[in-house]
Design a protein around this motif. Structure first.
Motif, PDB file in Angstrom:
ATOM      1  N   UNK A 161      83.549 -25.647  29.835  1.00  0.00           N
ATOM      2  CA  UNK A 161      84.842 -26.104  30.350  1.00  0.00           C
ATOM      3  C   UNK A 161      85.800 -24.977  30.695  1.00  0.00           C
ATOM      4  N   UNK A 162      85.445 -23.734  30.388  1.00  0.00           N
ATOM      5  CA  UNK A 162      86.360 -22.626  30.657  1.00  0.00           C
ATOM      6  C   UNK A 162      86.710 -22.498  32.142  1.00  0.00           C
ATOM      7  N   UNK A 163      85.716 -22.500  33.060  1.00  0.00           N
ATOM      8  CA  UNK A 163      86.089 -22.384  34.481  1.00  0.00           C
ATOM      9  C   UNK A 163      86.969 -23.532  34.959  1.00  0.00           C
ATOM     10  N   UNK A 164      86.621 -24.779  34.586  1.00  0.00           N
ATOM     11  CA  UNK A 164      87.414 -25.925  35.029  1.00  0.00           C
ATOM     12  C   UNK A 164      88.813 -25.904  34.432  1.00  0.00           C
ATOM     13  N   UNK A 165      88.918 -25.511  33.157  1.00  0.00           N
ATOM     14  CA  UNK A 165      90.237 -25.438  32.519  1.00  0.00           C
ATOM     15  C   UNK A 165      91.116 -24.403  33.211  1.00  0.00           C
ATOM     16  N   UNK A 166      90.511 -23.300  33.621  1.00  0.00           N
ATOM     17  CA  UNK A 166      91.255 -22.250  34.322  1.00  0.00           C
ATOM     18  C   UNK A 166      91.720 -22.731  35.691  1.00  0.00           C
ATOM     19  N   UNK A 167      90.832 -23.417  36.418  1.00  0.00           N
ATOM     20  CA  UNK A 167      91.199 -23.969  37.721  1.00  0.00           C
ATOM     21  C   UNK A 167      92.307 -25.005  37.564  1.00  0.00           C
ATOM     22  N   UNK A 168      92.186 -25.867  36.553  1.00  0.00           N
ATOM     23  CA  UNK A 168      93.199 -26.903  36.327  1.00  0.00           C
ATOM     24  C   UNK A 168      94.557 -26.288  36.032  1.00  0.00           C
ATOM     25  N   UNK A 169      94.579 -25.195  35.277  1.00  0.00           N
ATOM     26  CA  UNK A 169      95.851 -24.523  34.988  1.00  0.00           C
ATOM     27  C   UNK A 169      96.520 -24.049  36.272  1.00  0.00           C
ATOM     28  N   UNK A 170      95.710 -23.573  37.222  1.00  0.00           N
ATOM     29  CA  UNK A 170      96.262 -23.144  38.516  1.00  0.00           C
ATOM     30  C   UNK A 170      96.742 -24.334  39.340  1.00  0.00           C
ATOM     31  N   UNK A 171      95.940 -25.408  39.360  1.00  0.00           N
ATOM     32  CA  UNK A 171      96.315 -26.593  40.132  1.00  0.00           C
ATOM     33  C   UNK A 171      97.637 -27.174  39.637  1.00  0.00           C
ATOM     34  N   UNK A 172      97.810 -27.193  38.320  1.00  0.00           N
ATOM     35  CA  UNK A 172      99.027 -27.755  37.722  1.00  0.00           C
ATOM     36  C   UNK A 172     100.168 -26.745  37.633  1.00  0.00           C
ATOM     37  N   UNK A 173      99.871 -25.488  37.969  1.00  0.00           N
ATOM     38  CA  UNK A 173     100.861 -24.399  37.879  1.00  0.00           C
ATOM     39  C   UNK A 173     101.411 -24.314  36.455  1.00  0.00           C
ATOM     40  N   UNK A 174     100.513 -24.374  35.506  1.00  0.00           N
ATOM     41  CA  UNK A 174     100.909 -24.374  34.094  1.00  0.00           C
ATOM     42  C   UNK A 174     101.612 -23.093  33.640  1.00  0.00           C
ATOM     43  N   UNK A 175     101.206 -21.910  34.127  1.00  0.00           N
ATOM     44  CA  UNK A 175     101.871 -20.706  33.637  1.00  0.00           C
ATOM     45  C   UNK A 175     103.375 -20.694  33.865  1.00  0.00           C
ATOM     46  N   UNK A 176     103.837 -21.420  34.877  1.00  0.00           N
ATOM     47  CA  UNK A 176     105.274 -21.426  35.180  1.00  0.00           C
ATOM     48  C   UNK A 176     105.934 -22.761  34.844  1.00  0.00           C
ATOM     49  N   UNK A 177     105.236 -23.607  34.076  1.00  0.00           N
ATOM     50  CA  UNK A 177     105.730 -24.959  33.817  1.00  0.00           C
ATOM     51  C   UNK A 177     106.735 -25.043  32.677  1.00  0.00           C
ATOM     52  N   UNK A 178     106.886 -23.963  31.894  1.00  0.00           N
ATOM     53  CA  UNK A 178     107.863 -23.984  30.807  1.00  0.00           C
ATOM     54  C   UNK A 178     107.370 -24.736  29.586  1.00  0.00           C
ATOM     55  N   UNK A 179     108.312 -25.272  28.824  1.00  0.00           N
ATOM     56  CA  UNK A 179     108.015 -25.906  27.531  1.00  0.00           C
ATOM     57  C   UNK A 179     107.487 -27.323  27.721  1.00  0.00           C
ATOM     58  N   UNK A 180     106.232 -27.432  28.086  1.00  0.00           N
ATOM     59  CA  UNK A 180     105.629 -28.744  28.336  1.00  0.00           C
ATOM     60  C   UNK A 180     104.817 -29.201  27.129  1.00  0.00           C
TER      61      UNK A 180
END
Length: 338
Positions: free
Chosen positions: A146-165
């Motif tokens: 699941x590591x590759x898919x989890x990494x792609x999903x983080x980009x799709x959702x723009x998680x690094x810049x999503x703040x305190x979610x």
């Protein structure tokens, strides 16, 4: 072949496909890919480093060349890029433990003719038993998938810049999605819902990754445990839908929508097939695993996921490639404030 007669080579490779599983599994067991990565480049070198016979090392290398995981040039062997990325021990996405595990599953295929006849498992379904000891081996072994898919999903959702979610991972298993996502976003918090023995495995992984202080677990069965209302920004349902039937998936999707805050996103990751069931290849093959091991699961079509999510109350559904899986992202639009 003469007279335009097709060659039987491809058929023979398929009939003897278990050889490939054996070669990859045995190579992973003896760390052959790791030794090649660290400079061993002959059968003699591999034999010495792995503590195996030179004849055995040569057989494994021949097999790995055959299946395209090792290259040979001027008498020297080396991993292909694919083997380096996914079969060297100690790397985040290493599938070496999973390769070892699959060899122990091969006997189950002998049941497939009877399973096909009856339309379901002929033995107890391990995935439906919380305290089955096999989880201790299976859950960590499959985490790297699941590591590759989890990494792609983080980009799709723009998680690094999503703040305190806040994140809800339903049936999260090893907790690998939470680990990847919490590493990507230091302000995020994640809650995993799974059986207690599996949550214990996830806690250990998150502790190893140094993000356990932002990770909590709910011990329970997602079929019956309340997800809450309007609590989460992101919900995850990874590699669970293939174990469930259509009605079960709609029911869970509906409860997940209710658990999301307005504008929140549900991420479904699974092996999804094209609407005409012509591909992709891996999800089509994976259907046999579900016939063997689940009472009503399968590899579902894109159209199935779209219809189920719309029925569950979502309005925007998009598909994103994460080979061999597909990410399905569903949202309910924010309503304007009147």
């Amino acid at each position: 072949m003469t007279n335009n007669q097709p060659s039987p080579d491809g058929i023979l490779r398929l009939i003897n496909g278990y050889w490939a599983t054996g070669i990859v599994s045995a190579s992973a067991t003896h760390s052959v890919f790791t030794h090649l990565e660290n400079g061993a480049d002959t059968a003699a070198d591999v034999a010495i480093r792995a503590g195996i016979s030179e004849r055995g090392a040569q057989t494994l290398l021949d097999g790995l060349v055959s299946v395209g995981l090792v290259g040979l040039r001027d008498g020297r062997y080396r991993n292909t890029a694919e083997a380096s990325a996914y079969l060297v021990e100690g790397t985040p996405a290493s599938l070496s433990s999973f390769a070892k595990l699959k060899l122990t599953h091969m006997n189950a295929l002998a049941d497939l003719p009877e399973v096909v006849r009856t339309g379901g498992p002929v033995k107890q379904v391990a995935t439906e038993v919380a305290d089955n000891p096999h989880w201790a081996e299976v859950v960590p072994a499959i985490a790297a998938q699941s590591v590759p898919a989890a990494t792609i999903a983080a980009d799709v959702l723009r998680l690094p810049e999503a703040g305190a979610i806040s994140i809800l991972d339903v049936g999260g298993g090893s907790g690998i999605y939470s680990a990847v996502w919490l590493e990507a976003n230091p302000d995020a918090r994640s809650t995993q819902l799974d059986w207690e023995p599996i949550n214990a495995i996830a806690r250990r992984l998150l502790e190893e990754r140094g993000v356990a202080d932002r990770f909590t677990c709910i011990d329970g069965d997602f079929h019956t445990t309340d997800f809450g209302t309007g609590q989460y920004d992101v919900a995850l349902y990874s590699h669970i839908a293939h174990q469930e039937g259509p009605e079960g998936n709609v029911e869970v999707f509906t409860r997940l929508r209710k658990a999301l805050k307005p504008g929140g996103a549900l991420v479904v990751c699974d092996y999804v097939v094209d609407d005409d069931r012509s591909g992709p290849a891996f999800p089509l093959l994976f259907a046999s695993e579900m016939l063997l091991k689940s009472k009503q699961g399968g590899t579902w079509r894109r159209a199935d996921y779209h219809d189920w999510l719309i029925k569950a109350g979502f309005e925007d559904v998009s598909f994103h490639s994460a080979p061999p899986a597909t990410l399905v992202v569903a949202r309910q639009r924010r309503r304007p404030v009147l």
